[in-house]
Design a protein around this motif. Structure first.
Motif, PDB file in Angstrom:
ATOM      1  N   GLU A 356      -2.473  18.744  -0.661  1.00  0.00           N
ATOM      2  CA  GLU A 356      -1.080  18.601  -1.064  1.00  0.00           C
ATOM      3  C   GLU A 356      -0.181  18.562   0.179  1.00  0.00           C
ATOM      4  OE1 GLU A 356       0.246  21.653  -3.768  1.00  0.00           O
ATOM      5  OE2 GLU A 356       2.352  21.134  -3.416  1.00  0.00           O
ATOM      6  N   LEU A 359      -0.563  15.243   1.857  1.00  0.00           N
ATOM      7  CA  LEU A 359       0.187  14.200   1.152  1.00  0.00           C
ATOM      8  C   LEU A 359       1.671  14.265   1.509  1.00  0.00           C
ATOM      9  CD1 LEU A 359       0.347  12.070  -1.257  1.00  0.00           C
ATOM     10  CD2 LEU A 359       1.279  14.023  -2.506  1.00  0.00           C
ATOM     11  N   MET A 360       2.224  15.491   1.473  1.00  0.00           N
ATOM     12  CA  MET A 360       3.659  15.624   1.743  1.00  0.00           C
ATOM     13  C   MET A 360       3.977  15.174   3.163  1.00  0.00           C
ATOM     14  SD  MET A 360       4.783  19.101  -0.284  1.00  0.00           S
ATOM     15  CE  MET A 360       3.625  20.183   0.498  1.00  0.00           C
ATOM     16  N   LYS A 361       3.087  15.499   4.091  1.00  0.00           N
ATOM     17  CA  LYS A 361       3.338  15.089   5.473  1.00  0.00           C
ATOM     18  C   LYS A 361       3.163  13.575   5.621  1.00  0.00           C
ATOM     19  CE  LYS A 361       2.926  17.790   8.889  1.00  0.00           C
ATOM     20  NZ  LYS A 361       2.391  18.534  10.022  1.00  0.00           N
ATOM     21  N   ALA A 362       2.190  13.003   4.900  1.00  0.00           N
ATOM     22  CA  ALA A 362       2.003  11.555   4.954  1.00  0.00           C
ATOM     23  C   ALA A 362       3.249  10.846   4.424  1.00  0.00           C
ATOM     24  CB  ALA A 362       0.779  11.152   4.142  1.00  0.00           C
ATOM     25  N   LEU A 363       3.870  11.445   3.409  1.00  0.00           N
ATOM     26  CA  LEU A 363       5.066  10.822   2.836  1.00  0.00           C
ATOM     27  C   LEU A 363       6.290  11.026   3.725  1.00  0.00           C
ATOM     28  CD1 LEU A 363       4.773  11.544  -0.998  1.00  0.00           C
ATOM     29  CD2 LEU A 363       3.968   9.598   0.329  1.00  0.00           C
ATOM     30  N   GLY A 364       6.082  11.670   4.873  1.00  0.00           N
ATOM     31  CA  GLY A 364       7.174  11.771   5.838  1.00  0.00           C
ATOM     32  C   GLY A 364       7.882  13.116   5.846  1.00  0.00           C
ATOM     33  N   MET A 365       7.314  14.107   5.155  1.00  0.00           N
ATOM     34  CA  MET A 365       7.946  15.422   5.170  1.00  0.00           C
ATOM     35  C   MET A 365       7.750  16.046   6.546  1.00  0.00           C
ATOM     36  SD  MET A 365       7.631  18.222   2.202  1.00  0.00           S
ATOM     37  CE  MET A 365       7.975  19.948   2.359  1.00  0.00           C
ATOM     38  N   PRO A 451      -1.946  15.270   8.820  1.00  0.00           N
ATOM     39  CA  PRO A 451      -2.036  14.681   7.471  1.00  0.00           C
ATOM     40  C   PRO A 451      -3.332  13.912   7.242  1.00  0.00           C
ATOM     41  CG  PRO A 451      -0.309  13.629   8.789  1.00  0.00           C
ATOM     42  CD  PRO A 451      -0.746  14.855   9.526  1.00  0.00           C
TER      43      PRO A 451
END
Ligand SMILES: Nc1ncnc2c1ncn2[C@@H]1O[C@H](COP(=O)(O)OP(=O)(O)OP(=O)(O)O)[C@@H](O)[C@H]1O
Ligand SMILES: [Mg+2]
Lengths: 458, 235
Positions: A356, A359-365, A451
């Motif tokens: 999780e 994913l959040m880091k991949a989405l740019g978080m 990520p």
């Protein structure tokens, strides 16, 4: 990412792991409970002590002594001290510098002092009641006119007015014994009854000259008379029977008499000894609006040692604070334990949610936002624990207060546990910060996850 | 337009290094659908990670809309990904404990989009993938195909200019896979976003405008639009 969005996600994530969340916050709740109780006990004890002092000590009163050690509770004294003719011996054999009549006169003459009453020591051997030959042991104390007490029978003088010199006030505790002994039929009978206090003079070793003089005038009998202890009866009329009160410091078993009468007794028993007109201390009332603290400073400069009503309060508060500190200490230990609980669960949570996080880091978080997500989760745990602990403490305290009051024999309505919203709110905020601090280590681990690596984890 | 120039990616340190991408160059025009095809371990995912700013190859340039993302600071790359890129993975990576709504909301929250606009965009995205009725459902209750459609909704909600899909149908049966494929291509046509699909499946690859064949970290062949053949020139 906005803080509000992070806080919401943190709350949702905790809600989906209810058992873990509640168990972790229970650890904090233990600490929060203990701290809340210690806050409540401290406040309750302080208010109780405050109430106690206000109803027993006139705020204008000063207690003045000449020997500092009296205020220091037997602080170290030199093993050998220089002889002082004004000094009295305490039971422990220590020498104490007493106040003399000269000191009393000097204090009375001051413009900032209204009145001076020495602490008389009216020790009597026994007392007898009119109409009965039974002898009872008795404590005698000086009537304190600065406090408004309540009487069970008879009437007490209004506040700040002394008893008459032949008046006495006896405690309600006498009633039962005296009824059993047949001295009275009911409590009200005591009012108007005569009570006689019998005092015995301290024996003074007569000088050789006195003995020869006595022998010359009266022979053997006169010499025996000379060394025989003198006794004297002091008779009083009982004016009132005082009611026992939970906030009274004075001994409930003492017969109270006017200062003049107390002086007469204590001067009789010390006549001829070097304790005559020597006092451990005096109680003085400051004049009008004079600040007791100012008078205290002036007196201390004049070589006396003075305590104000405030000092006495401070003394009691020190004891209360120490007790509170001990309970608080246990709370803090519980909190330290719970900090490790938070670190542990949050580490596990980071491991469980590796994908999780990936994913959040991949989405740019941002790493910082990920870190805050986990810290806010910890903050929620701290908040929850604080609320649970404080709530249990308050509910328990409010239900147990009447029981505590009755067990300790305090008067109706006295509360020993007082909960104040502000300190509790402050504690919860501190707990939130502690929890966030504990959450910092796991949060940093989450923030640093790569990520790609995280998403590869199966 | 995506321009990749002489990108090299080496894994490992010192003694045991492995070159997963060897001097790769490739140009992808805006709005194209591109299939990256190759055997397992050939470097497809590595190339995708390099193009999307998830990974940093040690040499070369990745120029997207005129900016070399390899020269950007980490924070700027994160912002770039949150605003311009959508991701779809083989194993979905939906947040099982969150509702469909909150899953799709994540990219909007990350890119700091206005709260007032979110609801409309999320509902629109879920309608596009035909999941409007599952709005409040927890993602764990969805079937595989529904999970992948949810992932697509999440990938498109921010209206990204490029969508990367790594084996999007790898975990789905053929019928469900086909539905997902159709959805991706229709989005590519309708929204004009560039679609880059990593796949083993030659049938799926054939449906794309461009096929890039990759082997041992090098581009073997590029089939399709003339512009993209530039990738072959290093050979
Ligand atoms: N972190 C890493 N460390 C070392 N080697 C790696 C790492 N990541 C990938 N590789 C290697 O790089 C090569 C390319 O990997 P990549 O994941 O790009 O393959 P792929 O084409 O996507 O394969 P698949 O179709 O199985 O997903 C593989 O040989 C892999 O072992
Ligand atoms: Mg791969």
């Amino acid at each position: 990412m906005k803080t509000i969005d992070i806080v919401r996600r943190a709350a949702r994530s905790l809600r989906s792991a209810k058992t873990r969340t509640i168990l972790t916050s229970l650890a904090i709740a233990v600490g929060a409970f203990t701290i809340t109780v210690s806050l409540a006990v401290g406040e309750g004890a302080r208010q109780y002590a405050d109430n106690l002092i206000n109803s027993n000590v006139n705020p204008k009163a000063l207690f003045i002594v000449k020997d500092k050690t009296l205020f220091e509770g037997g602080a170290q004294r030199a093993a050998i001290t220089e002889y002082n003719p004004d000094a009295a011996q305490t039971a422990a054999g220590a020498t104490i510098v007493s106040m003399t009549q000269k000191d009393v006169d000097a204090l009375s003459a001051r413009s900032d002092i209204e009145s001076v009453v020495p602490t008389y020591n009216p020790v009597v051997r026994y007392m007898t009641f009119d109409g009965s030959s039974k002898k009872y042991s008795a404590d005698v104390s000086t009537y304190n006119d600065s406090i408004l007490s309540e009487s069970a029978y008879g009437s007490l003088p209004p506040q700040n007015q002394q008893l008459g010199d032949t008046d006495a006030v006896v405690p309600e505790a006498f009633v039962d014994t005296l009824i059993k002994a047949g001295v009275i039929k009911e409590g009200a009978d005591l009012v108007g009854k005569k009570v006689t206090l019998t005092a015995v003079q301290a024996t003074v070793t007569p000088t050789t000259d006195q003995i020869s003089a006595a022998f010359a005038t009266g022979g053997q009998a006169a010499v025996e008379d000379l060394v025989k202890p003198q006794t004297k009866d002091f008779t009083f009329t009982i004016r009132a029977v005082s009611q026992k009160s939970s906030s009274a410091l004075t001994g409930v078993t003492a017969v109270q008499i006017a200062p003049n009468a107390a002086r007469a007794i204590s001067e009789f028993i010390t006549a001829g000894t070097n304790e005559y007109q020597k006092y451990l201390g005096v109680t003085a009332l400051v004049k009008g609006d004079t600040d007791p603290q100012k008078v205290k400073e002036a007196l201390n400069n004049a070589g006396y040692y003075t305590q104000t009503a405030k000092d006495l309060q401070g003394l009691i508060f020190t004891v209360v604070n120490t007790l509170q500190g001990i309970v608080l200490g246990f709370g803090i230990i519980a909190l330290i334990a719970s900090v490790f609980g938070i670190i542990n669960t949050q580490y596990i949570s980071v491991l469980e949610r590796t994908r999780e996080i990936g994913l959040m880091k991949a989405l740019g978080m941002r790493g910082r936002s990920v870190s805050r997500l986990f810290q806010f989760e910890a903050a929620w745990i701290g908040f929850l624990g604080g609320i649970i602990g404080a709530a249990i403490a308050v509910v328990l305290g409010v239900t147990l207060n009447p029981w505590v009051t009755s067990v300790l024999g305090l008067s109706e309505g006295t509360k020993l546990l007082i909960f104040q919203p502000l300190p509790i709110a402050g504690m919860i905020i501190v707990l939130i910060f502690i929890a966030m601090l504990a959450g910092w280590f796991p949060a940093r681990k989450a923030a640093k996850l790569d990520p790609i690596e995280a998403l590869r984890t199966e | 337009m995506i321009e990749i120039k002489n990108v090299t990616k080496t894994y490992g340190k010192k003694g045991s290094t492995f070159q997963a991408l060897k001097d790769v160059s490739l140009t992808i025009p805006d709005g194209a659908s591109v299939a990256i095809v190759g055997k397992s371990g050939s470097g497809k995912s590595t190339l995708m990670h390099a193009m999307s700013g998830l990974d940093r190859p040690e040499a070369g340039e990745v120029i997207i809309d005129g900016v070399d993302i390899l020269k950007l600071k980490k924070k700027a790359v994160d912002t770039f990904r949150s605003e311009k890129i959508g991701f779809i993975f083989q194993s979905f990576f939906v947040q099982a404990n969150e509702s469909c709504y909150d899953n799709v909301s994540l990219p909007l929250e990350i890119s700091n989009s206005k709260a007032s606009q979110r609801k409309v965009r999320i509902e629109e995205a879920l309608a596009t993938v035909d999941l409007s009725d599952k709005l409040k459902q927890k993602a764990r209750n969805l079937s595989g195909g529904q999970k992948q459609r949810l992932a697509i909704a999440r990938a498109i909600v921010n209206k990204p200019s490029i969508i990367f899909a790594d084996e999007p149908t790898g975990n789905l049966d053929s019928t469900t896979g086909e539905k997902v494929e159709d959805l991706l291509f229709s989005l590519n046509k309708k929204e004009g976003s560039t679609l880059i699909i990593v796949t083993h499946d030659t049938d799926l690859a054939r449906k794309c405008d461009v096929q890039v064949y990759i082997k041992d970290g090098q581009i073997e062949q590029t089939v399709g639009l003339a512009a993209s053949t530039a990738g072959k020139e290093h050979k």
